[in-house]
Design an enzyme around this catalytic site. Sequence first.
Site, PDB file in Angstrom:
ATOM      1  CG  ASP A  18       1.797  -0.798  -7.168  1.00 27.11           C
ATOM      2  OD1 ASP A  18       1.327  -0.751  -6.038  1.00 27.11           O
ATOM      3  OD2 ASP A  18       3.155  -0.999  -7.267  1.00 27.11           O
ATOM      4  CG  ASP A  60       4.986   2.943  -7.320  1.00 25.19           C
ATOM      5  OD1 ASP A  60       5.356   2.318  -6.177  1.00 25.19           O
ATOM      6  OD2 ASP A  60       5.637   3.062  -8.320  1.00 25.19           O
ATOM      7  CG  HIS A  62       7.100   6.839  -6.439  1.00 30.35           C
ATOM      8  ND1 HIS A  62       7.875   5.940  -5.563  1.00 30.35           N
ATOM      9  CD2 HIS A  62       7.152   6.043  -7.551  1.00 30.35           C
ATOM     10  CE1 HIS A  62       7.772   4.545  -6.069  1.00 30.35           C
ATOM     11  NE2 HIS A  62       7.510   4.905  -7.334  1.00 30.35           N
ATOM     12  CB  SER A  68      12.501   4.430  -8.660  1.00 32.82           C
ATOM     13  OG  SER A  68      11.232   5.153  -8.744  1.00 32.82           O
ATOM     14  CG  HIS A  79       6.111   5.786 -11.794  1.00 30.84           C
ATOM     15  ND1 HIS A  79       7.696   5.833 -11.953  1.00 30.84           N
ATOM     16  CD2 HIS A  79       6.027   4.934 -10.930  1.00 30.84           C
ATOM     17  CE1 HIS A  79       8.104   4.872 -11.229  1.00 30.84           C
ATOM     18  NE2 HIS A  79       7.162   4.517 -10.270  1.00 30.84           N
ATOM     19  CE  LYS A 104       3.727  -1.285  -4.421  1.00 29.84           C
ATOM     20  NZ  LYS A 104       4.699  -0.139  -5.446  1.00 29.84           N
ATOM     21  CD  GLU A 111      11.610   1.328  -6.746  1.00 29.10           C
ATOM     22  OE1 GLU A 111      10.688   1.773  -5.880  1.00 29.10           O
ATOM     23  OE2 GLU A 111      11.184   1.742  -7.972  1.00 29.10           O
ATOM     24  CB  ALA A 139       4.684  -4.375 -13.524  1.00 30.59           C
ATOM     25  CB  CYS A 143       4.731  -3.515  -7.557  1.00 32.90           C
ATOM     26  SG  CYS A 143       5.937  -2.256  -7.496  1.00 32.90           S
TER      27      CYS A 143
HETATM   28  C1  VGL Z   1       6.284  -0.377 -10.404  1.00 35.35           C
HETATM   29  C2  VGL Z   1       7.907   0.216 -11.743  1.00 35.35           C
HETATM   30  C3  VGL Z   1       8.238   1.290 -10.953  1.00 35.35           C
HETATM   31  C4  VGL Z   1       5.231  -1.263 -10.054  1.00 35.35           C
HETATM   32  C5  VGL Z   1       6.375   0.431  -9.637  1.00 35.35           C
HETATM   33  O1  VGL Z   1       4.174  -1.316  -9.409  1.00 35.35           O
HETATM   34  O2  VGL Z   1       5.403  -2.763 -10.471  1.00 35.35           O
HETATM   35  N1  VGL Z   1       7.048  -0.743 -11.459  1.00 35.35           N
HETATM   36  N2  VGL Z   1       7.505   1.465  -9.671  1.00 35.35           N
HETATM   37 ZN    ZN Z   2       7.290   3.269  -8.734  1.00 28.76          ZN
END
Ligand code: VGL
Ligand code: ZN
Length: 195
Positions: A18, A60, A62, A68, A79, A104, A111, A139, A143
């Site tokens: 990510d 990510d 979405h 989420s 995001h 993903k 989620e 993060a 993830c």
């Molecule tokens: C993530 C928060 C929301 C990540 C993804 O990639 O860690 N964190 N969506």
């Molecule tokens: Zn996300």
Amino acid sequence: MFDLRVGVTRNSALVVVDMQEDFCEGGSLPVAGCRKIVSKINKYVEYFRGAGLTIVATRDWHPPNHVSFRERGGPWPPHCVAGSEGARFVKELKLPEDTVVVSKATEPDTEAYSAFTLTPLHYILSMRGVRRLFVVGVATDYCVKETAMEALKLGYEVVVLTDAIAGVSEETSREALNELVSKGAILAVEEDVKW
Ligand code: VGL
Ligand code: ZN
């Protein structure tokens, strides 16, 4: 002495989690330190590319009405909406053309912090004979953690490269790494890895 568990073998792959503009400084859900780890990640990418090994970049990805997002009662601001500027890989990240890109969390009502959830990642890695994963990205507490956890459950050897990860919060990131180690992950930095 060198730890054999962190050697880069023929059946190793690099998983870049990510590394997208929205998660970096200036994005809609910035993770502190995201841009700082890019040069280290580029170095790892270059090592793996030079060795002819698989490089995976997860993203990510979405839909605009993802569960989420806050407007649907989720914890996050919007995001990484599929196709948006913020969903692009970080500008400074240098990915080879044959990088395996895994999108993903594409389902509106689900989620999915792990890159294995509802994606072909496990299939692709299995087909390539990959057994050992080196994980970097963001993060740490979401993830990266969930991707590494699921990898362990699926039977992969998992090395988390701690000089190339960044987390949302320091405390939950520390907890995430502790939990990963307790489940069998190895923590390493560039100097520990033998190429
Ligand atoms: C993530 C928060 C929301 C990540 C993804 O990639 O860690 N964190 N969506
Ligand atoms: Zn996300």
